[in-house]
Scaffold this active site. Structure first.
Site, short mmCIF file in Angstrom:
data_model
loop_
_atom_site.label_atom_id
_atom_site.label_comp_id
_atom_site.label_asym_id
_atom_site.label_seq_id
_atom_site.Cartn_x
_atom_site.Cartn_y
_atom_site.Cartn_z
N ASN A 154 -1.65 -10.16 11.10
CA ASN A 154 -0.69 -9.06 11.02
C ASN A 154 -1.38 -7.76 11.36
O ASN A 154 -2.57 -7.59 11.11
CB ASN A 154 -0.05 -8.99 9.63
CG ASN A 154 -0.82 -8.10 8.69
OD1 ASN A 154 -0.71 -6.88 8.74
ND2 ASN A 154 -1.65 -8.70 7.85
N THR A 199 0.14 -14.71 1.76
CA THR A 199 0.77 -15.37 2.89
C THR A 199 1.71 -16.50 2.45
O THR A 199 2.77 -16.69 3.05
CB THR A 199 -0.31 -15.89 3.85
OG1 THR A 199 -1.10 -14.76 4.27
CG2 THR A 199 0.29 -16.55 5.08
N CYS A 208 -8.32 -2.09 4.72
CA CYS A 208 -7.33 -2.48 5.73
C CYS A 208 -7.93 -2.43 7.13
O CYS A 208 -8.45 -1.41 7.55
CB CYS A 208 -6.11 -1.58 5.69
SG CYS A 208 -4.92 -2.05 6.97
N GLY A 264 0.82 -1.20 0.00
CA GLY A 264 0.00 0.00 0.00
C GLY A 264 0.86 1.26 0.00
O GLY A 264 1.83 1.35 0.74
N VAL A 315 0.54 -4.69 10.64
CA VAL A 315 1.63 -3.81 10.18
C VAL A 315 1.16 -2.35 10.17
O VAL A 315 1.90 -1.45 10.54
CB VAL A 315 2.12 -4.26 8.78
CG1 VAL A 315 3.07 -3.23 8.17
CG2 VAL A 315 2.80 -5.62 8.87
#
Lengths: 312, 281
Positions: A80, A276, A140, A57, A82
């Site tokens: 995750n 993944t 997200c 992104g 992040v």
């Protein structure tokens, strides 16, 4: 020996290409956003082997992401959080894009933002660059404004699609979240406002608690679940969305093998992303492409459309 | 050359302390360019556990590398059951190791070191593992440059909860080994910082690996005393090769107008200079 020659003949007859929003990918295998970088992934395999790469992104200004721990392993999957750490669109154009352009593959840039204005600033800058498609991340789960408010509401999804379409010439694909009651409503809204495609699914919102330390494993408490454990959810959603819209679908969610990729195509996807699996095995995107070719040879599929039409 | 996942042969997998094992694997492609402070990913056989286990390389002998690991959960539990002769899937070496060349960059006209007479290797717990390999490298370097102990000394300053590990290895490559244990079973009762204080140790250059509070305290001490320090950081990793951006640490920025940026422990590190790390992140 004879078998080898036959394999070669089959290979010559195979057509792996697919057209997404007017852009022809030489094969349907792409990298899922957030699991690929030109330098790091390119250290393990030749990126030109892939139909397209989908970048991490990119936002209008640098984003710092979340504190650690950002990663937790789960049964057959991972979480995750992040938080879309990235150096911003200008740094991307200066450093990552030239490297991506040195490969013979299509470049799909994933775009993130906190407000519609953020997205607009980023897509305008990218529209003049030598990229092929923009994938708009409205899904997200890891930051409060990480787009999920756009992806969880058909009205908001429509609005952001409309605003971006008005600004850019390049095709756009809306990346959808599974964390909704009815994903087809969001897909239909995006299609209505002119989206050139949809990709699904982003991660499922999840959480893991360390019962010995009595606290969440992730600093952010919750995170996005990915990996083979989410594949049935993704297949179901691709199947539903295929029957709700006519625009191309990039299917993703737990693809680990070539047969998994074929399953997504059979459910209605036009192309697939490997995410993944590439963290588990860096060369997975290329392996999965080769396994898909073997699957097509063994089952005498000549092109991807035949797989898509195969579901009884 | 592409980085790779390779099938290596297990030579040894032996318990060396309570819950701690040493695995030696024959892995020519990994051993070929391994540096002290680098690590490998080990890919488990049980596919339910997706993520690789990153383990630092302890020593390299010809085409064999040794890995020291502690059983911390099901993944490392699986590793401990592997038998010699069996295959194990590992990566080629990952990350940036200790920069030994930084010690040797300032030499006088006689090729002697100007400033560094004592190098300290400061380790806490499992953090001692990569320092053994570094001690070996420094010893080789001394031989290559025909340095005597008067020219350069290497001391190990190591701390443990209770049971010390790899002591024989340190003793063969270091001039002195100083030990502290929290339990007081061996050496000084306390931690490595107290050990440095108590023994009045005055190194000119430090390399360290261990728990973050230890590294932070050491960085503070080194900064005040103007001693260069390289630290190997640990963080929970996803892919271990820089794609997922899961393992990050905060590093002081060199660019103007930016205070600090998050860098990847796996590919930008795991070794950083102590004075560039933002410890309170």
């Amino acid at each position: 020996m004879i078998k080898n020659i036959n394999d070669k003949l089959y290979h010559a007859e195979l057509d792996l290409s697919v057209s997404i929003a007017g852009v022809t990918l030489k094969n349907p295998v792409t990298t899922a956003s957030g699991t690929f970088s030109a330098r790091e992934s390119g250290a393990f395999y030749d990126i030109s082997e892939l139909g397209a790469v989908i970048t991490k992104g990119v936002s209008d200004v640098p984003w710092d992401g979340n504190p650690t721990p950002r990663i937790a392993e789960t049964y057959g999957g991972m979480l995750n959080s992040v938080g879309l750490q990235n150096p911003g669109v200008e740094d991307f154009i200066k450093h990552e894009l030239p490297l991506l352009k040195s490969y013979n593959t299509k470049v799909i840039v994933n775009v993130v933002g906190k407000t519609i204005n953020d997205y607009c600033k980023t897509v305008e800058k990218l529209d003049d660059e030598a990229i092929d498609i923009m994938e708009i991340n409205i899904s997200c789960p890891n930051i409060k404004e990480g787009g999920i408010s756009f992806g969880a509401d058909p009205k908001m999804a429509a609005e952001i699609t409309r605003e971006i379409k008005r600004l850019v010439k390049k095709p756009i694909i809306m990346k959808l979240t599974p964390n909704v009651t009815d994903i087809t409503e969001i897909a239909k809204a995006a299609e209505y406002e002119g989206a050139d495609g949809v990709s699904l699914i982003n991660t499922l919102l999840g959480m893991k608690i360390d019962v010995h330390r009595k606290k969440p494993v992730l600093w952010n408490k919750t995170g996005g679940l990915s990996g083979p454990s989410i594949k049935p959810v993704a297949i179901r959603m691709v199947y539903q969305v295929r029957r709700a819209v006519n625009i191309p679908i990039i299917g993703l969610g737990g693809i680990m093998t070539g047969e998994d990729a074929a399953e997504f195509l059979m459910a209605g996807a036009d192309a697939v992303s490997v995410g993944t699996a590439a963290l588990v095995d860096p060369t997975a995107p290329v392996r999965i492409k080769n396994e898909l070719i073997a699957f097509m040879q063994q089952n005498e599929y000549k092109n991807l459309q035949q797989i898509r039409d195969a579901l009884a | 050359m592409f980085k790779k996942i390779i099938e290596a042969e297990i030579i040894e997998n032996k318990k060396i302390a309570e819950g701690i094992y040493r695995m030696a694997v024959k892995a020519p492609e990994t051993a070929a360019d391994a540096r002290a402070g680098q690590f490998v990913n080990i890919y488990l056989r049980n596919k339910i556990m997706l993520l690789p286990r990153p383990i630092s390389i302890s020593r390299v002998y010809d085409d064999v590398i040794t890995l020291i690991y502690k059983i911390a959960g099901k993944g490392t539990g699986e590793l401990s059951a592997y038998l010699p002769g069996e295959p194990v899937r590992i990566s080629t070496s990952l990350g940036n190791g200790f920069q030994l060349e930084d010690v040797f960059k300032e030499t006088d006209s006689n090729h002697n070191l100007n400033k560094v007479k004592i190098i300290a290797l400061v380790g806490g717990g499992m953090g001692v593992a990569p320092l053994v390999g570094l001690a070996q490298k420094i010893m080789n370097e001394k031989e290559k440059r025909s340095f005597k102990d008067d020219d350069l000394q290497v001391i190990a300053i190591v701390g443990f909860q209770d049971e010390p590990i790899l002591m024989k290895e340190f003793e063969t490559c270091c001039n002195h080994v100083y030990i502290a244990t929290e339990s007081g079973s061996t050496g000084l009762k306390g931690n490595v910082l107290q050990l440095i204080e108590r023994k009045g140790l005055k190194p000119d250059y430090c390399f360290a690996c261990g728990p973050r509070p230890m590294l932070k305290a050491l960085a503070n001490r080194c900064e005040n005393a103007n001693i260069p320090l390289q630290v190997s950081l640990e963080e929970r990793m996803g892919c271990g090769y820089g794609a997922c951006v899961g393992c990050v640490c905060r590093i002081k920025a060199k660019e103007e107008g930016v205070k600090s940026i998050r860098k990847k422990v796996c590919t930008d590190g795991p070794v950083f200079f102590g004075n560039e790390v933002v410890w309170d992140d």
